[in-house]
Design a protein around this motif. Structure first.
Motif, PDB file in Angstrom:
ATOM      1  N   ALA A 199       0.839  -1.205   0.000  1.00  0.00           N
ATOM      2  CA  ALA A 199       0.000   0.000   0.000  1.00  0.00           C
ATOM      3  C   ALA A 199       0.871   1.251   0.000  1.00  0.00           C
ATOM      4  N   LYS A 203       0.641   1.452  -3.818  1.00  0.00           N
ATOM      5  CA  LYS A 203      -0.790   1.834  -3.713  1.00  0.00           C
ATOM      6  C   LYS A 203      -1.724   0.741  -4.218  1.00  0.00           C
ATOM      7  N   LYS A 261      -7.160   2.059   3.527  1.00  0.00           N
ATOM      8  CA  LYS A 261      -7.712   3.061   2.595  1.00  0.00           C
ATOM      9  C   LYS A 261      -8.080   4.377   3.301  1.00  0.00           C
ATOM     10  N   PRO A 265      -6.183   6.898   0.499  1.00  0.00           N
ATOM     11  CA  PRO A 265      -7.458   6.753  -0.228  1.00  0.00           C
ATOM     12  C   PRO A 265      -7.315   6.118  -1.613  1.00  0.00           C
TER      13      PRO A 265
END
Ligand code: AKB
Length: 326
Positions: A199, A203, A261, A265
């Motif tokens: 992440a 991402k 998230k 986001p």
């Protein structure tokens, strides 16, 4: 003459839990009193340079005997193990390291009348017939993985040594452990670590279990606390010894992705289940750890939100200064 300080040995000190446990024990008991052992050189300079290190192969008893004698060890945290996913690829190796390794540690400890031994078990001790929710302390143990078979046999063997030889052996059934220092080496719960690194770095992440896969989990500071608190517990209060259920949180892979998230986001998680799905499906959704709470005061500090915040803070910092090794 009585020794001034415990002499501790950690096996598997290059692994995910062992590397951080070694550093936590060195901080508490002094660098020279904690011997790190493993089958490869510790990659972390901090671990390598802060105290003694020796190569051992836990499946070869003479290598264990030699270092135990050399450092006059009286306490062992036995962390070396082949985890569930690698164990299914190489069940013979899993049996050798996990079973013969544990037996050798217990035998050396018995012969030398050591003070105390920690041998962790795992949620892998459970199987598809075990009640899935709030899994009780006393329940059906019929795992389908070689790792799980060695964990159940290990629990029984440790309890045998307590009863038969008065050896003080303690252990808990760890859930999936999440951390940022050392990556886990081949478990089924590894997705819950990898997702944070991916992440931050890319991402996006392709998860190897389904979105609705729910497992018990724990953040590393609580994992270290469980080991140290259990080892410091008053023996006379323990009704169990080597098989304490311990947990901190339970979440599905989808809930984990949703929590990340909130901080990133644009993060996208996809799901492509592989052979590890079947293993995950055979493990509990959540655990009842009331025996650990009652007998030695177990109480975790981190839930999912607190863990995600801490994980992402550290990983984002490392990514920004180019030290995110993944
Ligand atoms: C694994 O996934 O194999 C380990 C465990 C739960 O013991 N993390």
């Amino acid at each position: 003459m009585a020794k001034e300080m415990e002499k501790i040995m950690v096996t598997g000190s290059v692994g995910q839990i062992g590397s951080e446990l070694t550093m936590a024990l060195r901080k508490k008991f002094g660098n020279d009193n904690v011997l790190a052992t493993g089958h490869k050189t510790p990659p972390s300079p901090e671990l390598r340079d802060s105290g003694p290190f020796e190569f051992i192969n836990v499946a070869k008893i003479e290598t264990v005997e030699e270092v135990v004698k050399k450092y006059d060890i009286d306490t062992i945290y036995h962390l070396s193990a082949i985890l569930s996913a690698v164990g299914e690829k190489n069940p013979q190796l899993a049996w050798d390291v996990n079973m013969n390794g544990t037996y050798n540690i217990l035998e050396v400890a018995r012969e030398r009348e050591m003070t105390r031994i920690f041998v962790p078990s795992s949620i892998a001790a459970f199987g598809p017939e075990t009640p899935l929710d709030n899994t009780p302390q006393e329940t059906i143990l019929r795992p389908r993985t070689m790792y799980g078979v060695t964990k159940v046999a290990g629990e029984l063997l440790c309890d045998y040594y307590v009863k038969r030889f008065n050896l003080d052996v303690r252990g808990c059934r760890y859930p999936g452990i999440i951390s940022y220092e050392t990556l886990p080496g081949g478990g089924t719960t590894d997705y819950a670590v990898a997702i944070y690194f991916e992440a931050v770095k890319n991402k996006k992440y392709t998860c190897f279990v389904r979105e609705d896969t729910r497992l018990p989990m724990m953040y590393m500071p609580d994992c270290l606390k469980a080991a140290i608190d259990l080892m410091e517990a008053d023996f006379s209060r323990l009704k169990h010894h080597s098989d304490f259920n311990v947990t901190a949180m339970s979440f599905s892979a989808g809930e984990l992705a949703a929590d990340i998230k909130k901080h990133i986001p644009e993060f996208v998680c996809e799901y492509a289940p592989d052979f590890r799905q079947e293993i995950a499906d055979s493990w509990p959704n959540s655990l009842d750890d009331s025996a650990a709470r009652e007998e030695w005061g177990w109480k975790p500090s981190y839930d999912l939100a607190a863990m995600t915040e801490d994980m992402l803070k550290v990983l984002k910092q490392r990514h920004a200064n180019g030290t995110l090794n993944y």
